[in-house]
Design a protein around this motif. Structure first.
Motif, PDB file in Angstrom:
ATOM      1  N   LEU A   8       1.229  -4.970  -5.824  1.00  0.00           N
ATOM      2  CA  LEU A   8       0.102  -4.115  -6.174  1.00  0.00           C
ATOM      3  C   LEU A   8      -0.850  -4.000  -4.988  1.00  0.00           C
ATOM      4  O   LEU A   8      -0.931  -4.908  -4.159  1.00  0.00           O
ATOM      5  CB  LEU A   8      -0.650  -4.691  -7.383  1.00  0.00           C
ATOM      6  N   PRO A   9      -1.595  -2.907  -4.895  1.00  0.00           N
ATOM      7  CA  PRO A   9      -2.599  -2.810  -3.828  1.00  0.00           C
ATOM      8  C   PRO A   9      -3.626  -3.927  -3.932  1.00  0.00           C
ATOM      9  O   PRO A   9      -3.860  -4.495  -5.005  1.00  0.00           O
ATOM     10  CB  PRO A   9      -3.227  -1.426  -4.067  1.00  0.00           C
ATOM     11  N   GLN A  10      -4.256  -4.220  -2.803  1.00  0.00           N
ATOM     12  CA  GLN A  10      -5.107  -5.408  -2.713  1.00  0.00           C
ATOM     13  C   GLN A  10      -6.293  -5.342  -3.664  1.00  0.00           C
ATOM     14  O   GLN A  10      -6.530  -6.274  -4.447  1.00  0.00           O
ATOM     15  CB  GLN A  10      -5.599  -5.574  -1.276  1.00  0.00           C
ATOM     16  N   TRP A  11      -7.061  -4.269  -3.633  1.00  0.00           N
ATOM     17  CA  TRP A  11      -8.251  -4.182  -4.479  1.00  0.00           C
ATOM     18  C   TRP A  11      -7.882  -4.131  -5.952  1.00  0.00           C
ATOM     19  O   TRP A  11      -8.576  -4.688  -6.793  1.00  0.00           O
ATOM     20  CB  TRP A  11      -9.078  -2.962  -4.080  1.00  0.00           C
ATOM     21  N   THR A  12      -6.792  -3.467  -6.251  1.00  0.00           N
ATOM     22  CA  THR A  12      -6.328  -3.424  -7.650  1.00  0.00           C
ATOM     23  C   THR A  12      -5.963  -4.819  -8.145  1.00  0.00           C
ATOM     24  O   THR A  12      -6.244  -5.175  -9.301  1.00  0.00           O
ATOM     25  CB  THR A  12      -5.115  -2.478  -7.765  1.00  0.00           C
ATOM     26  N   THR A  13      -5.359  -5.626  -7.291  1.00  0.00           N
ATOM     27  CA  THR A  13      -4.980  -6.984  -7.681  1.00  0.00           C
ATOM     28  C   THR A  13      -6.197  -7.823  -8.036  1.00  0.00           C
ATOM     29  O   THR A  13      -6.232  -8.478  -9.092  1.00  0.00           O
ATOM     30  CB  THR A  13      -4.196  -7.661  -6.550  1.00  0.00           C
ATOM     31  N   TRP A  14      -7.210  -7.811  -7.173  1.00  0.00           N
ATOM     32  CA  TRP A  14      -8.393  -8.630  -7.443  1.00  0.00           C
ATOM     33  C   TRP A  14      -9.172  -8.115  -8.649  1.00  0.00           C
ATOM     34  O   TRP A  14      -9.685  -8.908  -9.454  1.00  0.00           O
ATOM     35  CB  TRP A  14      -9.295  -8.664  -6.204  1.00  0.00           C
ATOM     36  N   MET A  15      -9.253  -6.804  -8.796  1.00  0.00           N
ATOM     37  CA  MET A  15      -9.933  -6.262  -9.978  1.00  0.00           C
ATOM     38  C   MET A  15      -9.148  -6.582 -11.246  1.00  0.00           C
ATOM     39  O   MET A  15      -9.730  -6.880 -12.303  1.00  0.00           O
ATOM     40  CB  MET A  15     -10.099  -4.753  -9.824  1.00  0.00           C
ATOM     41  N   VAL A  36       4.445   2.868 -10.512  1.00  0.00           N
ATOM     42  CA  VAL A  36       4.501   3.311 -11.905  1.00  0.00           C
ATOM     43  C   VAL A  36       3.406   2.653 -12.739  1.00  0.00           C
ATOM     44  O   VAL A  36       3.059   3.147 -13.824  1.00  0.00           O
ATOM     45  CB  VAL A  36       5.884   3.008 -12.512  1.00  0.00           C
ATOM     46  N   LEU A  37       2.859   1.510 -12.274  1.00  0.00           N
ATOM     47  CA  LEU A  37       1.795   0.827 -13.001  1.00  0.00           C
ATOM     48  C   LEU A  37       0.409   1.376 -12.669  1.00  0.00           C
ATOM     49  O   LEU A  37      -0.566   0.993 -13.315  1.00  0.00           O
ATOM     50  CB  LEU A  37       1.819  -0.676 -12.688  1.00  0.00           C
ATOM     51  N   LEU A  38       0.323   2.238 -11.683  1.00  0.00           N
ATOM     52  CA  LEU A  38      -0.967   2.712 -11.204  1.00  0.00           C
ATOM     53  C   LEU A  38      -1.290   4.073 -11.800  1.00  0.00           C
ATOM     54  O   LEU A  38      -0.417   4.955 -11.905  1.00  0.00           O
ATOM     55  CB  LEU A  38      -0.970   2.800  -9.675  1.00  0.00           C
ATOM     56  N   VAL A  39      -2.538   4.226 -12.180  1.00  0.00           N
ATOM     57  CA  VAL A  39      -3.020   5.521 -12.661  1.00  0.00           C
ATOM     58  C   VAL A  39      -3.495   6.368 -11.479  1.00  0.00           C
ATOM     59  O   VAL A  39      -3.241   7.569 -11.412  1.00  0.00           O
ATOM     60  CB  VAL A  39      -4.166   5.319 -13.682  1.00  0.00           C
ATOM     61  N   VAL A  40      -4.185   5.731 -10.560  1.00  0.00           N
ATOM     62  CA  VAL A  40      -4.707   6.398  -9.362  1.00  0.00           C
ATOM     63  C   VAL A  40      -4.201   5.633  -8.150  1.00  0.00           C
ATOM     64  O   VAL A  40      -4.260   4.398  -8.116  1.00  0.00           O
ATOM     65  CB  VAL A  40      -6.259   6.421  -9.365  1.00  0.00           C
ATOM     66  N   GLU A  41      -3.686   6.332  -7.173  1.00  0.00           N
ATOM     67  CA  GLU A  41      -3.230   5.687  -5.951  1.00  0.00           C
ATOM     68  C   GLU A  41      -4.424   5.210  -5.133  1.00  0.00           C
ATOM     69  O   GLU A  41      -5.379   5.948  -4.927  1.00  0.00           O
ATOM     70  CB  GLU A  41      -2.381   6.656  -5.124  1.00  0.00           C
ATOM     71  N   ASN A  61      -7.177   1.398 -12.302  1.00  0.00           N
ATOM     72  CA  ASN A  61      -5.816   0.853 -12.332  1.00  0.00           C
ATOM     73  C   ASN A  61      -5.765  -0.487 -13.062  1.00  0.00           C
ATOM     74  O   ASN A  61      -4.837  -0.760 -13.844  1.00  0.00           O
ATOM     75  CB  ASN A  61      -5.302   0.681 -10.907  1.00  0.00           C
ATOM     76  N   ALA A  62      -6.763  -1.346 -12.803  1.00  0.00           N
ATOM     77  CA  ALA A  62      -6.773  -2.658 -13.447  1.00  0.00           C
ATOM     78  C   ALA A  62      -6.944  -2.537 -14.954  1.00  0.00           C
ATOM     79  O   ALA A  62      -6.268  -3.249 -15.727  1.00  0.00           O
ATOM     80  CB  ALA A  62      -7.895  -3.516 -12.857  1.00  0.00           C
ATOM     81  N   VAL A  63      -7.820  -1.647 -15.404  1.00  0.00           N
ATOM     82  CA  VAL A  63      -8.011  -1.452 -16.849  1.00  0.00           C
ATOM     83  C   VAL A  63      -6.728  -0.946 -17.495  1.00  0.00           C
ATOM     84  O   VAL A  63      -6.354  -1.366 -18.600  1.00  0.00           O
ATOM     85  CB  VAL A  63      -9.188  -0.490 -17.097  1.00  0.00           C
ATOM     86  N   ALA A  64      -6.028  -0.060 -16.807  1.00  0.00           N
ATOM     87  CA  ALA A  64      -4.776   0.465 -17.365  1.00  0.00           C
ATOM     88  C   ALA A  64      -3.728  -0.639 -17.492  1.00  0.00           C
ATOM     89  O   ALA A  64      -3.033  -0.740 -18.514  1.00  0.00           O
ATOM     90  CB  ALA A  64      -4.256   1.590 -16.469  1.00  0.00           C
ATOM     91  N   ILE A  65      -3.612  -1.483 -16.467  1.00  0.00           N
ATOM     92  CA  ILE A  65      -2.618  -2.566 -16.521  1.00  0.00           C
ATOM     93  C   ILE A  65      -2.982  -3.584 -17.594  1.00  0.00           C
ATOM     94  O   ILE A  65      -2.121  -4.036 -18.359  1.00  0.00           O
ATOM     95  CB  ILE A  65      -2.499  -3.236 -15.142  1.00  0.00           C
ATOM     96  N   VAL A  66      -4.266  -3.968 -17.677  1.00  0.00           N
ATOM     97  CA  VAL A  66      -4.696  -4.927 -18.699  1.00  0.00           C
ATOM     98  C   VAL A  66      -4.490  -4.336 -20.094  1.00  0.00           C
ATOM     99  O   VAL A  66      -4.097  -5.049 -21.033  1.00  0.00           O
ATOM    100  CB  VAL A  66      -6.164  -5.323 -18.475  1.00  0.00           C
ATOM    101  N   GLU A  74       0.810  -1.211   0.000  1.00  0.00           N
ATOM    102  CA  GLU A  74       0.000   0.000   0.000  1.00  0.00           C
ATOM    103  C   GLU A  74       0.845   1.264   0.000  1.00  0.00           C
ATOM    104  O   GLU A  74       0.321   2.351  -0.231  1.00  0.00           O
ATOM    105  CB  GLU A  74      -0.919   0.004   1.231  1.00  0.00           C
ATOM    106  N   SER A  75       2.150   1.135   0.267  1.00  0.00           N
ATOM    107  CA  SER A  75       3.008   2.308   0.347  1.00  0.00           C
ATOM    108  C   SER A  75       3.584   2.649  -1.014  1.00  0.00           C
ATOM    109  O   SER A  75       3.563   1.846  -1.948  1.00  0.00           O
ATOM    110  CB  SER A  75       4.143   2.075   1.357  1.00  0.00           C
ATOM    111  N   SER A  76       4.146   3.832  -1.125  1.00  0.00           N
ATOM    112  CA  SER A  76       4.743   4.283  -2.388  1.00  0.00           C
ATOM    113  C   SER A  76       6.108   3.659  -2.632  1.00  0.00           C
ATOM    114  O   SER A  76       6.684   3.813  -3.713  1.00  0.00           O
ATOM    115  CB  SER A  76       4.886   5.815  -2.385  1.00  0.00           C
ATOM    116  N   GLU A  77       6.663   2.929  -1.641  1.00  0.00           N
ATOM    117  CA  GLU A  77       7.970   2.304  -1.783  1.00  0.00           C
ATOM    118  C   GLU A  77       7.882   0.892  -2.344  1.00  0.00           C
ATOM    119  O   GLU A  77       8.887   0.197  -2.420  1.00  0.00           O
ATOM    120  CB  GLU A  77       8.664   2.248  -0.413  1.00  0.00           C
ATOM    121  N   SER A  78       6.681   0.457  -2.703  1.00  0.00           N
ATOM    122  CA  SER A  78       6.530  -0.924  -3.171  1.00  0.00           C
ATOM    123  C   SER A  78       7.142  -1.165  -4.535  1.00  0.00           C
ATOM    124  O   SER A  78       7.387  -2.303  -4.923  1.00  0.00           O
ATOM    125  CB  SER A  78       5.042  -1.290  -3.210  1.00  0.00           C
ATOM    126  N   GLY A  79       7.385  -0.108  -5.298  1.00  0.00           N
ATOM    127  CA  GLY A  79       8.042  -0.259  -6.597  1.00  0.00           C
ATOM    128  C   GLY A  79       7.107  -0.482  -7.763  1.00  0.00           C
ATOM    129  O   GLY A  79       7.562  -0.580  -8.905  1.00  0.00           O
TER     130      GLY A  79
END
Length: 412
Positions: free
Chosen positions: A182-189, A55-60, A77-82, A47-52
């Motif tokens: 990746l953040p939890q909700w972003t991962t499942w979505m 850069v894949l996220l559009v919205v934190e 975020n999921a649509v952007a990654i897909v 969930e932190s900005s240090e996770s690396g």
């Protein structure tokens, strides 16, 4: 009297092949469980900005935000990654369509070296920090150099199937661990949207992978047809008639091997000597042996005896292949990602997700065997794994944690 009709369905999946596929998937999921647990204390918080992976996220994604806002940000975020995955897949298919195989091979080699050397170095460093193992830079470079070179050679050139499958599993685990940042909700979505896209891409008539299968299938059918025509032409070559001479009352008649009589030419005795006949038989046997491929020609020297001979026009890929089935490396990555993310609330949901993924894989193999058509290998395992994770989290996880905390003073 009722007759029992035999099914026309041919079972092409043996039990050994199913076990081989499941062993690869289980190995990847067990390794990701170990890696997530081992690196939990030294790796940055997803969930932190240090996770690396910011850069894949559009919205934190904010864990304190409302549910609607958090779900919306996760979907964006999921649509952007897909979309990034789809773009890369489309580019690869275009390069393959226009026979840019050198560019594709260079791309795959570079990507594999980066995964083994760079990402492998990050995980190696974190593991040494977690287990408090000292190392020097020379030792690290030697280990990673050998690990990367052997992996690339095993996957793309001359690896034994067992070693190749092992390196594919390790590649999937490395990539999956970084995606668990990746953040939890972003991962499942992301897993849900990717499964929907996988269904469209494979099953739809306008899907990229479906068109790729059709193009490859038509090429293979054309090649098979040409080979059959060549074999047919070779097997039906006109034979020169050999003549048999009949001595006796009808010496003036000559009978050919085709059963026709030649009344205008005759000869007393055979005009072919015994030596010439033996020489002709030897030449015929030699030509027959030359037409059969020698054992050394059937398989390349760079491939093992239990592998199929390589097609010179084919491109080696990151595919976990068995005798009758092929599973893409991405499927292993996303199975491992699901299992790694299910560890957020303890081992009980993780074990349930593990079982759900296994059931989904078995159902997928059954459907492939029955219908004998390529289907996506991601949706059913993700569906059953996610459903099992959610049911376990809502129904049994609180009870298990309460029981462990009460009787064994255990807190996850």
């Amino acid at each position: 009297m009722t007759k029992v009709m035999k099914s026309d369905i041919r079972c092409r999946t043996s039990s050994g092949e199913v076990i081989e596929i499941l062993l690869g998937i289980w190995s990847a999921m067990i390794l990701i469980i170990w890696l997530v647990v081992a690196l939990d204390d030294v790796a940055p918080d997803p969930e932190s900005s240090e996770s690396g992976v910011t850069v894949l996220l559009v919205v934190e994604e904010n864990s304190t935000a409302a549910t609607t806002e958090r779900a919306t940000n996760a979907a964006v975020n999921a649509v952007a990654i897909v979309s990034g995955f789809v773009g890369i897949t489309l580019l690869l298919l275009i390069l393959y369509k226009y026979q840019c195989k050198k560019i594709l091979l260079s791309w795959l080699l570079l990507a594999s070296i980066l995964v083994f050397a760079f990402l492998g170095w990050i995980i190696f460093d974190l593991l040494c920090a977690s287990y408090q193992l000292p190392y020097d830079i020379i030792t690290c470079c030697v280990i990673l150099w050998n690990f990367a070179i052997v992996g690339v050679l095993s996957i793309f050139l001359c690896g034994h199937p067992f070693i190749k499958h092992g390196y594919l599993v390790i590649t999937a685990v490395i990539v999956a661990w970084f995606l668990t940042r990746l953040p939890q909700w972003t991962t499942w979505m992301f897993l849900a949207i990717l499964s929907v896209y996988d269904i469209y891409s494979v099953c739809s008539s306008s899907g990229f992978i479906n068109n790729f299968f059709k193009t490859n299938g038509s090429k293979e059918e054309d090649e098979k047809t040409e080979e059959e025509m060549k074999q047919t032409d070779g097997s039906h070559k006109p034979r020169e008639p050999t003549h048999l001479y009949i001595h006796g009352e009808h010496d003036s008649e000559r009978v050919s091997s085709e059963g026709e009589f030649d009344e205008y030419s005759y000869h007393y005795g055979s005009d072919i000597s015994d030596e010439e006949e033996e020489q002709g038989e030897v030449e015929e046997e030699e030509s027959h042996e030359q037409s059969q491929p020698a054992p050394s020609q059937k398989r390349s020297d760079f491939y093992f005896s239990d592998q199929d001979p390589p097609d010179p026009d084919s491109l080696p890929g990151l595919i976990y292949d068995t005798k009758n089935h092929q599973l893409g490396l991405g499927d292993f990555v996303f199975y491992s990602l699901l299992i790694g993310r299910s560890l957020d609330y303890g081992f009980t949901p993780c074990i349930a997700a593990f079982q759900g993924v296994t059931v989904g894989v078995l159902i997928t193999l059954t459907v492939v065997t029955v219908f004998d058509k390529p289907i996506p290998a991601l949706p059913l395992p993700v569906l059953f794994g996610g459903a099992s994770y959610a049911i376990s989290l809502l129904a049994t996880n609180e009870f298990v944690i309460h029981t462990l905390a009460t009787h064994w003073n255990y807190l996850p």
